[in-house]
Design an enzyme around this catalytic site. Structure first.
Site, PDB file in Angstrom:
ATOM      1  N   HIS A  64     -29.564 -30.025 -14.957  1.00  0.00           N
ATOM      2  CA  HIS A  64     -30.852 -30.483 -14.429  1.00  0.00           C
ATOM      3  C   HIS A  64     -30.749 -31.910 -13.907  1.00  0.00           C
ATOM      4  O   HIS A  64     -29.950 -32.712 -14.384  1.00  0.00           O
ATOM      5  CB  HIS A  64     -31.929 -30.350 -15.508  1.00  0.00           C
ATOM      6  CG  HIS A  64     -32.124 -28.944 -15.952  1.00  0.00           C
ATOM      7  ND1 HIS A  64     -31.611 -28.468 -17.146  1.00  0.00           N
ATOM      8  CD2 HIS A  64     -32.729 -27.900 -15.343  1.00  0.00           C
ATOM      9  CE1 HIS A  64     -31.908 -27.175 -17.271  1.00  0.00           C
ATOM     10  NE2 HIS A  64     -32.589 -26.810 -16.183  1.00  0.00           N
ATOM     11  N   ASP A  78     -28.196 -33.243 -18.112  1.00  0.00           N
ATOM     12  CA  ASP A  78     -27.486 -32.404 -19.084  1.00  0.00           C
ATOM     13  C   ASP A  78     -26.348 -31.621 -18.452  1.00  0.00           C
ATOM     14  O   ASP A  78     -25.829 -30.685 -19.059  1.00  0.00           O
ATOM     15  CB  ASP A  78     -28.465 -31.436 -19.751  1.00  0.00           C
ATOM     16  CG  ASP A  78     -29.208 -30.568 -18.726  1.00  0.00           C
ATOM     17  OD1 ASP A  78     -28.918 -30.692 -17.509  1.00  0.00           O
ATOM     18  OD2 ASP A  78     -30.072 -29.775 -19.130  1.00  0.00           O
ATOM     19  N   SER A  90     -37.130 -22.442  -9.735  1.00  0.00           N
ATOM     20  CA  SER A  90     -36.851 -22.375 -11.170  1.00  0.00           C
ATOM     21  C   SER A  90     -36.996 -23.758 -11.797  1.00  0.00           C
ATOM     22  O   SER A  90     -37.837 -24.554 -11.391  1.00  0.00           O
ATOM     23  CB  SER A  90     -35.465 -21.767 -11.406  1.00  0.00           C
ATOM     24  OG  SER A  90     -34.471 -22.469 -10.673  1.00  0.00           O
TER      25      SER A  90
END
Length: 257
Positions: free
Chosen positions: A190, A187, A14
């Site tokens: 990530h 963040d 992902s």
């Protein structure tokens, strides 16, 4: 495809995979480390979960491909482990289904060739404070907790033990530094360059310690492309010979092991 042919390393997952070539990412680090040794391909898909991945396995990894990867590094779990939405929509995948999906991915990859090598990355932790503070008007509430991350990480590790697949415990690895919440993420979810450095280091550790893999896929053990000396190389200070730069890595920001 340009030649000469090299071993293929595929990163499949992902957003942590899709973003792995930016911001000092772990994918770009692997590409640098394996320069002239292997080609690193990114198959990363922002927002995907294991359910979506299983649907396209045959497209991304066709069994009839003329060349199969030497190594596949797989990461799914962060989106799967999000809390469910009341509508039934969204990336959440119940834990039993997540395990079954990861098993399907593993078995499909194993079926591609007898020599393919596989490494799974388990679900990492998150900085819960930043996740809650980064609420957006575009999305419903993001339910991400380390309690859920840990459950999915543990389930991934257990599955890998059962299937004899190498695994990197990202949940533990990223928490080895005291300020991991702020240092490892951009963040809260990530990876920052510091977080990616840990991921790359852990992957290299697996490759270095996999002594039963023949041939070895650790970068120091792999042949380098066009290693021969050449009169076209840079001339040494004595003016009598040239210096072969094919293995130089003094310019690396990190001196990888």
């Amino acid at each position: 495809m340009v030649g000469p042919s090299r071993p293929q390393f595929v990163l499949f997952g992902s957003s942590i995979v899709q973003l792995s070539f930016g911001n000092g990412g772990w994918g770009s680090s692997l590409s640098e480390i394996y320069s002239r040794r292997a080609d690193v391909f990114v198959r990363g898909y922002y927002g995907w979960n294991s359910r979506r991945a299983v649907q396209v396995l045959d497209e991304i990894f066709p069994k009839d491909a003329s060349v199969q990867p030497s190594l596949v590094i797989v990461y799914f779990g962060g989106n799967d482990s999000m809390g469910p939405h009341s509508s039934g929509l969204g990336p959440h995948v119940p834990l039993p289904e997540y395990v079954e999906n990861m098993k399907k991915i593993a078995l499909h990859l194993k079926s591609l060739s007898k020599t393919i090598r596989i490494i799974f990355l388990s679900c990492p932790p998150v900085d819960e404070v930043r996740v809650r503070s980064n609420a957006s008007a575009y999305f419903s509430e993001l339910v991400r907790t380390n309690e859920l991350c840990k459950k999915y990480s543990d389930a991934c590790i257990k599955l890998c033990e059962e299937l004899d697949i190498k695994v990197v415990d990202l949940y533990s690895a990223l928490q080895t530094i005291s300020n991991w919440q702020t240092a490892c993420f951009t963040d809260g979810i990530h990876l920052s360059s510091e977080g990616s450095k840990i991921v790359a280091k852990e992957i290299l550790k697996v490759l270095r310690e996999a002594t039963e893999w023949s041939p070895s896929l650790h970068w120091k053990s792999m042949p380098i492309e066009f290693p021969e000396d050449s009169p076209c190389d840079l001339v040494a200070a004595d003016g009598k010979r040239t210096l072969n730069p094919s293995t130089w890595n003094f310019h690396w920001e990190n001196q990888w092991d």
